[in-house]
Motif scaffolding. Structure first.
Motif, PDB file in Angstrom:
ATOM      1  N   TYR A  45       0.812  -1.201   0.000  1.00 34.05           N
ATOM      2  CA  TYR A  45       0.000   0.000   0.000  1.00 34.05           C
ATOM      3  C   TYR A  45       0.858   1.269   0.000  1.00 34.05           C
ATOM      4  O   TYR A  45       0.334   2.361  -0.108  1.00 34.05           O
ATOM      5  CB  TYR A  45      -0.914   0.024   1.234  1.00 34.05           C
ATOM      6  N   PRO A  47       3.483   3.850  -1.567  1.00 31.89           N
ATOM      7  CA  PRO A  47       3.918   4.215  -2.920  1.00 31.89           C
ATOM      8  C   PRO A  47       5.326   3.708  -3.209  1.00 31.89           C
ATOM      9  O   PRO A  47       6.219   3.802  -2.352  1.00 31.89           O
ATOM     10  CB  PRO A  47       3.872   5.747  -2.897  1.00 31.89           C
ATOM     11  N   PRO A  48       5.551   3.144  -4.402  1.00 29.73           N
ATOM     12  CA  PRO A  48       6.875   2.607  -4.742  1.00 29.73           C
ATOM     13  C   PRO A  48       7.999   3.616  -4.581  1.00 29.73           C
ATOM     14  O   PRO A  48       9.110   3.243  -4.211  1.00 29.73           O
ATOM     15  CB  PRO A  48       6.705   2.176  -6.207  1.00 29.73           C
TER      16      PRO A  48
END
Length: 272
Positions: A45, A47-48
């Motif tokens: 969940y 963000p990369p």
């Protein structure tokens, strides 16, 4: 073994200087263990970009720590090795620390809002957990003050109990190297002999001469009293047994171990 991690907030260099100086003083091998916390279960969940930034920051911290560590080994002319492990700090330190004589820890820093691994890097109770689980003595370095790199004056907190006995014998290699050893007898009202006298004779057989200081424990304040005596005698290290009472009892009602963990401004060797 010296524990380091990505959440040390500037204390890395101080820990390395202390660990290298102690290893040089005792002619010891020094292992540097850098732990990387695993990503949380809900990391999908996150963000990369945040995860990538977190990993890059930990990589940078590991590279800086390794360079400082290897420079210190060369400067002091001591043998050592560098290990990096991913997983909980508690599990990693137990895995590698049980094959060492002594583990050096820093004091956990204040809670930090890391968006990936959480608010406090999961190490808030690391010292307490390791004292119980590791089976090796632990030196905890103070937060906010550079630990001294002298090892000439050691102060033993002695109450005649099992934990204090274990601490003395775990610290015996350091006691033999010290210029002065003070046995501070705090909370020893129940002993039938002169407080510390039997220990002094025992240590003399190990070529460790001691000075005895007897101080009555006042209103359950054995921990603060011990730290006050350490300051009065300009001690470089305190040696004490940890958790003579059950851990939950000390956490709720207070005790010498919890008081010293909160208040110590010099390194303390704990053993249980």
């Amino acid at each position: 073994m010296l524990h380091l991690s990505g959440g040390d907030d500037g204390s890395t260099a101080e820990r390395i200087r202390y660990g290298a100086a102690l290893a040089a003083h005792g002619g010891a091998h020094l292992t540097g263990l850098f732990t990387r916390l695993p990503l949380p279960l809900a990391s999908h969940y996150v963000p990369p970009a945040l995860i990538a930034g977190h990993r890059a920051e930990v990589d940078r911290a590991a590279a800086v720590a390794r360079q400082l560590f290897e420079d210190s080994l060369r400067r002091h002319g001591i043998a050592g090795e560098w290990i990096e492990a991913e997983g909980s700090a508690l599990d990693s330190i137990q895995l590698y620390g049980r094959s060492t004589d002594l583990v050096i820890l820093g004091q956990p820093v204040a809670a930090k809002a890391d968006p990936v691994v959480g608010p406090d890097h999961g190490v808030g109770q690391l010292t307490q957990d390791l004292v119980f689980a590791l089976g090796r003595p632990v030196i905890r370095l103070p937060q906010g003050a550079a630990p001294v790199q002298r090892f000439g004056r050691l102060l033993i907190g002695w109450n005649g109990k099992k934990e204090a006995t274990r601490a003395v014998h775990d610290a015996l290699p350091l006691l033999r190297l010290a210029d002065a050893v003070i046995v501070a007898c705090v909370g020893t009202a129940g002993l039938k002999t002169t407080p510390g006298s039997e220990l002094a004779r025992h240590l003399a057989r190990h070529d460790v001469a001691v000075d005895l200081v007897v101080s009555p424990e006042r209103d359950g304040r054995a921990g603060p009293e011990l730290l006050q005596l350490a300051a009065q005698h300009d001690a470089d290290l305190v040696v004490m047994g940890a958790y003579g009472y059950m851990r939950w009892r000390e956490r709720i009602f207070g005790g010498a171990t919890e008081a010293v963990l909160r208040q110590a401004r010099i390194p303390v060797l704990f053993s249980h």
